[in-house]
Design a protein around this motif. Sequence first.
Motif, PDB file in Angstrom:
ATOM      1  N   TYR A  13      -2.346 -12.809 -10.229  1.00 31.43           N
ATOM      2  CA  TYR A  13      -2.088 -11.567 -11.315  1.00 31.43           C
ATOM      3  C   TYR A  13      -1.098 -12.256 -12.102  1.00 31.43           C
ATOM      4  O   TYR A  13      -1.306 -11.885 -13.620  1.00 31.43           O
ATOM      5  CB  TYR A  13      -1.717 -10.381 -10.476  1.00 31.43           C
ATOM      6  CG  TYR A  13      -1.850  -9.100 -11.416  1.00 31.43           C
ATOM      7  CD1 TYR A  13      -2.058  -8.954 -12.717  1.00 31.43           C
ATOM      8  CD2 TYR A  13      -1.597  -7.941 -10.666  1.00 31.43           C
ATOM      9  CE1 TYR A  13      -1.949  -7.705 -13.359  1.00 31.43           C
ATOM     10  CE2 TYR A  13      -1.716  -6.519 -11.274  1.00 31.43           C
ATOM     11  CZ  TYR A  13      -1.914  -6.578 -12.663  1.00 31.43           C
ATOM     12  OH  TYR A  13      -2.029  -5.336 -13.144  1.00 31.43           O
ATOM     13  N   ARG A  14      -0.065 -12.679 -11.639  1.00 37.39           N
ATOM     14  CA  ARG A  14       0.908 -13.061 -12.599  1.00 37.39           C
ATOM     15  C   ARG A  14       0.554 -14.179 -13.464  1.00 37.39           C
ATOM     16  O   ARG A  14       0.633 -14.231 -14.930  1.00 37.39           O
ATOM     17  CB  ARG A  14       2.066 -14.030 -11.817  1.00 37.39           C
ATOM     18  CG  ARG A  14       2.961 -13.290 -10.804  1.00 37.39           C
ATOM     19  CD  ARG A  14       3.738 -13.915  -9.920  1.00 37.39           C
ATOM     20  NE  ARG A  14       4.202 -13.355  -8.777  1.00 37.39           N
ATOM     21  CZ  ARG A  14       4.819 -13.667  -7.702  1.00 37.39           C
ATOM     22  NH1 ARG A  14       5.080 -15.108  -7.758  1.00 37.39           N
ATOM     23  NH2 ARG A  14       5.392 -13.189  -6.714  1.00 37.39           N
ATOM     24  N   PRO A 172       2.861  -7.016 -11.281  1.00 42.92           N
ATOM     25  CA  PRO A 172       1.900  -7.200 -10.130  1.00 42.92           C
ATOM     26  C   PRO A 172       2.373  -6.723  -8.748  1.00 42.92           C
ATOM     27  O   PRO A 172       1.770  -6.186  -7.770  1.00 42.92           O
ATOM     28  CB  PRO A 172       1.515  -8.727 -10.010  1.00 42.92           C
ATOM     29  CG  PRO A 172       1.834  -9.303 -11.542  1.00 42.92           C
ATOM     30  CD  PRO A 172       2.791  -8.434 -11.971  1.00 42.92           C
ATOM     31  N   GLN A 173       3.822  -7.002  -8.747  1.00 40.94           N
ATOM     32  CA  GLN A 173       4.553  -6.424  -7.433  1.00 40.94           C
ATOM     33  C   GLN A 173       4.437  -5.071  -7.385  1.00 40.94           C
ATOM     34  O   GLN A 173       4.320  -4.386  -6.316  1.00 40.94           O
ATOM     35  CB  GLN A 173       5.919  -6.953  -7.483  1.00 40.94           C
ATOM     36  CG  GLN A 173       6.622  -6.514  -6.224  1.00 40.94           C
ATOM     37  CD  GLN A 173       6.053  -7.219  -4.948  1.00 40.94           C
ATOM     38  OE1 GLN A 173       6.157  -8.374  -4.605  1.00 40.94           O
ATOM     39  NE2 GLN A 173       5.484  -6.462  -4.259  1.00 40.94           N
ATOM     40  N   LEU A 178       2.100   0.122  -5.107  1.00 39.99           N
ATOM     41  CA  LEU A 178       1.618   1.367  -5.462  1.00 39.99           C
ATOM     42  C   LEU A 178       0.287   1.462  -4.641  1.00 39.99           C
ATOM     43  O   LEU A 178       0.084   2.477  -4.030  1.00 39.99           O
ATOM     44  CB  LEU A 178       1.263   1.440  -6.858  1.00 39.99           C
ATOM     45  CG  LEU A 178       2.689   1.843  -7.544  1.00 39.99           C
ATOM     46  CD1 LEU A 178       2.163   2.039  -9.079  1.00 39.99           C
ATOM     47  CD2 LEU A 178       3.288   3.059  -7.182  1.00 39.99           C
ATOM     48  N   ARG A 179      -0.253   0.282  -4.446  1.00 39.49           N
ATOM     49  CA  ARG A 179      -1.718   0.157  -3.744  1.00 39.49           C
ATOM     50  C   ARG A 179      -1.369   0.420  -2.390  1.00 39.49           C
ATOM     51  O   ARG A 179      -2.160   1.108  -1.518  1.00 39.49           O
ATOM     52  CB  ARG A 179      -2.486  -1.260  -3.995  1.00 39.49           C
ATOM     53  CG  ARG A 179      -3.781  -1.276  -3.303  1.00 39.49           C
ATOM     54  CD  ARG A 179      -4.261  -2.628  -3.637  1.00 39.49           C
ATOM     55  NE  ARG A 179      -3.579  -3.679  -3.369  1.00 39.49           N
ATOM     56  CZ  ARG A 179      -3.481  -4.342  -2.262  1.00 39.49           C
ATOM     57  NH1 ARG A 179      -4.031  -4.093  -1.396  1.00 39.49           N
ATOM     58  NH2 ARG A 179      -2.700  -5.587  -2.352  1.00 39.49           N
ATOM     59  N   PRO A 208      -6.205  -6.161 -11.423  1.00 44.04           N
ATOM     60  CA  PRO A 208      -7.124  -6.575 -10.407  1.00 44.04           C
ATOM     61  C   PRO A 208      -8.663  -5.998 -10.785  1.00 44.04           C
ATOM     62  O   PRO A 208      -9.727  -6.620 -10.659  1.00 44.04           O
ATOM     63  CB  PRO A 208      -6.597  -5.979  -9.434  1.00 44.04           C
ATOM     64  CG  PRO A 208      -5.173  -5.967  -9.567  1.00 44.04           C
ATOM     65  CD  PRO A 208      -5.092  -5.686 -11.033  1.00 44.04           C
ATOM     66  N   GLN A 209      -8.828  -4.736 -10.950  1.00 49.29           N
ATOM     67  CA  GLN A 209      -9.914  -4.057 -11.357  1.00 49.29           C
ATOM     68  C   GLN A 209     -10.927  -4.512 -12.348  1.00 49.29           C
ATOM     69  O   GLN A 209     -12.174  -4.311 -12.537  1.00 49.29           O
ATOM     70  CB  GLN A 209      -9.922  -2.576 -11.346  1.00 49.29           C
ATOM     71  CG  GLN A 209      -9.102  -1.966 -12.803  1.00 49.29           C
ATOM     72  CD  GLN A 209      -7.763  -1.757 -12.500  1.00 49.29           C
ATOM     73  OE1 GLN A 209      -7.044  -2.734 -11.718  1.00 49.29           O
ATOM     74  NE2 GLN A 209      -7.203  -1.007 -13.308  1.00 49.29           N
ATOM     75  N   ARG A 210     -10.317  -5.449 -13.427  1.00 49.06           N
ATOM     76  CA  ARG A 210     -11.159  -5.996 -14.512  1.00 49.06           C
ATOM     77  C   ARG A 210     -11.380  -7.351 -14.023  1.00 49.06           C
ATOM     78  O   ARG A 210     -12.102  -8.054 -15.205  1.00 49.06           O
ATOM     79  CB  ARG A 210     -10.244  -5.833 -15.759  1.00 49.06           C
ATOM     80  CG  ARG A 210      -9.864  -4.452 -15.952  1.00 49.06           C
ATOM     81  CD  ARG A 210      -8.856  -4.540 -17.153  1.00 49.06           C
ATOM     82  NE  ARG A 210      -8.435  -3.210 -17.590  1.00 49.06           N
ATOM     83  CZ  ARG A 210      -8.827  -2.541 -18.828  1.00 49.06           C
ATOM     84  NH1 ARG A 210      -9.540  -3.150 -19.849  1.00 49.06           N
ATOM     85  NH2 ARG A 210      -8.311  -1.206 -19.140  1.00 49.06           N
ATOM     86  N   GLN A 211     -11.233  -7.818 -12.943  1.00 49.95           N
ATOM     87  CA  GLN A 211     -11.684  -9.250 -12.589  1.00 49.95           C
ATOM     88  C   GLN A 211     -12.985  -9.455 -12.156  1.00 49.95           C
ATOM     89  O   GLN A 211     -13.660  -8.457 -11.493  1.00 49.95           O
ATOM     90  CB  GLN A 211     -10.682  -9.948 -11.692  1.00 49.95           C
ATOM     91  CG  GLN A 211      -9.276  -9.701 -12.132  1.00 49.95           C
ATOM     92  CD  GLN A 211      -8.954 -10.155 -13.433  1.00 49.95           C
ATOM     93  OE1 GLN A 211      -9.322 -11.287 -14.120  1.00 49.95           O
ATOM     94  NE2 GLN A 211      -8.278  -9.170 -14.359  1.00 49.95           N
TER      95      GLN A 211
END
Length: 216
Positions: A13-14, A172-173, A178-179, A208-211
């Motif tokens: 993500y970074r 991302p952290q 949160l997840r 993440p959800q856009r990958q």
Amino acid sequence: MQLYSFFNSSTSYRVRIALRLKGVEHEYLGVNIRTGEHRAPNYVEHINASAAVPAIVEGDFHLGQSLAIIDWLDARYPEPRLIPAEPQARARVLELAYLIGCDIHPVNNLRVLKYLQDVLEVSPEQKSAWYRHWIAEGMASVERLLAQAATSHDGPWCFGAAPTLADCCLVPQIANALRMGCDLLAYERSMAVYRHASEHPAFAAAEPQRQPDYTT
């Protein structure tokens, strides 16, 4: 350029954020670390000797480790800079980035959690307690660094008016925490950065959800 990534990997993500901020065209190649694709012999031998994600490949140049990749991207594509050139500003950005990359993330990444669960056979409650403990300890430190930075920098990001490596690591952290159900309300400055970043096109595109390899 090729990016080997896993949608839910905060280290990947970074790098996705950095690539988007710099507008670097790249091919996304998903590596499913849940099923062990990062340990496949061909991947380890030819893509990333660390048996991890992310990895960048450009021609015959291969590089793993997210912080090294972003530093290389800054040298290869210097605008916008994510690691400041001025020594004190550089040190402050790296201080926060390393706090996340070296102190918070390693004790809560997937392989550590799987070891706790599969080898040490801790209960789900114990595993969650482990995760929450290290998030709370690490985010308290992040919050103190952001409070110190606020005395000399004015702006919506960790260190002023533009995103840096620190923001590429922090967002991302927080997303991972949160997840995992962590309560982050006490970390007001961190959450303000996170909310601001969520409105930025580069950060939003890296979510993440856009990958392409995203799964629920």
